[in-house]
Write a protein that holds these residues in place. Structure first.
Motif, short mmCIF file in Angstrom:
data_model
loop_
_atom_site.label_atom_id
_atom_site.label_comp_id
_atom_site.label_asym_id
_atom_site.label_seq_id
_atom_site.Cartn_x
_atom_site.Cartn_y
_atom_site.Cartn_z
N VAL A 1 -5.52 2.24 -5.03
CA VAL A 1 -4.94 1.29 -4.08
C VAL A 1 -5.96 0.20 -3.75
O VAL A 1 -5.62 -0.99 -3.71
CB VAL A 1 -4.50 2.01 -2.78
N LEU A 2 -7.22 0.61 -3.55
CA LEU A 2 -8.26 -0.34 -3.20
C LEU A 2 -8.55 -1.30 -4.36
O LEU A 2 -8.62 -2.52 -4.17
CB LEU A 2 -9.53 0.40 -2.80
N SER B 1 -3.99 6.93 -6.10
CA SER B 1 -5.01 7.42 -5.17
C SER B 1 -5.50 6.26 -4.32
O SER B 1 -5.22 5.09 -4.61
CB SER B 1 -6.18 8.03 -5.94
N TRP B 2 -6.26 6.57 -3.27
CA TRP B 2 -6.79 5.51 -2.41
C TRP B 2 -7.74 4.61 -3.19
O TRP B 2 -7.83 3.42 -2.92
CB TRP B 2 -7.48 6.10 -1.19
N LYS B 3 -8.43 5.17 -4.17
CA LYS B 3 -9.32 4.37 -5.01
C LYS B 3 -8.51 3.36 -5.82
O LYS B 3 -8.89 2.18 -5.93
CB LYS B 3 -10.12 5.28 -5.94
N LEU C 1 1.07 4.24 -2.86
CA LEU C 1 0.81 5.65 -2.54
C LEU C 1 2.01 6.52 -2.91
O LEU C 1 1.87 7.66 -3.39
CB LEU C 1 0.49 5.80 -1.05
N VAL D 1 0.83 -1.20 0.00
CA VAL D 1 0.00 0.00 0.00
C VAL D 1 0.87 1.25 0.00
O VAL D 1 0.62 2.20 -0.75
CB VAL D 1 -0.95 0.00 1.21
#
Length: 267
Positions: free
Chosen positions: A174-175, A170-172, A165, A161
């Protein structure tokens, strides 16, 4: 790898015989022309023909499959998000507390869960039927999905993770491109477990089902109370075959996913 001893093999054979002998006995007599669970008179497909000619039973099967698929799908989404949220907790006390609450529905007796849902739906005014059964199945399936997904999240290195980053994801991203592909075996396991639990559930469904809507487990119970009928054997044989196909399907999907993950790691 250690070889199994003769005693271990004999014990395993005994366990499988105890587990599967009643099922195969039931399936065997579903082809009995005599109409009884003893004295096999001859081979027939009459009971299966009667089963497929019963339109009411077809609707019940359809109800059961729709509830199982919908509840498993929704529970998987909520359970995956819940497992990810639990894994992000820094304080061990909070994490263990939430996990304990998550496990309550798993360890609680089905009768208590069913009665609790019945009281809840009666108080808030939800009519017993499709909606009440669906909500109940979603509720008791979510903890199962969390339990299946969380170990995969704990196996995943935090560095994956952090690296994503640092590279500007973005966190989206990453998910969707890091976390979900990595834990996909756990997601599939959670979905199939939730699907199986929903198909097999009787106690909770018995409390929350209403007039005009029922599932196969409740219908089989009702048929069994009227007396021995080989229609039940035929129906149970088809259910066993369907469950077996689910297990085989899960095995191949999980195997394919695991190979894909290993190839991704090697690259």
């Amino acid at each position: 790898m250690k070889k199994l001893s003769g005693f271990s093999i004999a014990y395993l054979v005994l366990v499988f015989v105890v587990l599967y002998a009643p099922i195969f006995y039931l399936i065997f007599y579903s082809f009995n022309s005599g109409g009884m669970m003893h004295h096999f008179e001859g081979f027939t497909l009459k009971w299966y023909k009667e089963l497929f000619d019963d339109m009411r039973l077809f609707i019940i099967v359809l109800n059961t499959i729709i509830v199982a698929l919908l509840s498993a799908f929704i529970a998987t989404i909520i359970g995956v998000l819940g497992a990810i949220s639990i894994s992000m907790f820094q304080k061990k006390k909070w994490k263990n507390g939430i996990l304990s609450l998550n496990n309550v529905l798993i360890v609680s007796p089905d009768v208590i869960i069913g009665a609790s849902f019945l009281i809840l739906f009666t108080i808030i005014g939800i009519k017993l039927g499709f909606v009440s059964v669906l909500l109940s199945h979603i509720a008791f399936s979510i903890p199962i999905v969390v339990i299946m997904v969380l170990p995969k999240l704990q196996e995943m290195s935090v560095n994956l993770v952090d690296a994503a980053l640092d590279l500007g994801a973005s966190w989206k991203d990453v998910l969707t491109k890091v976390i979900l592909p990595y834990i996909s075996p756990g997601i599939y396991a959670g979905f199939f477990m939730a699907l199986t639990y929903s198909l097999d559930d009787f106690a909770v469904t018995f409390f929350v089902t209403g007039n005009g809507f029922t599932t196969l487990s409740v219908e089989i119970y009702s048929l069994a109370r009227r007396g021995v009928s080989l229609n039940i054997n035929a129906l149970s044989a088809i259910l066993f075959l369907f469950t077996l196909l689910l297990v085989v399907g899960y095995y191949f999907i999980n195997r394919r996913t695991s190979k894909g993950s290993n190839m991704g790691v090697n690259k």
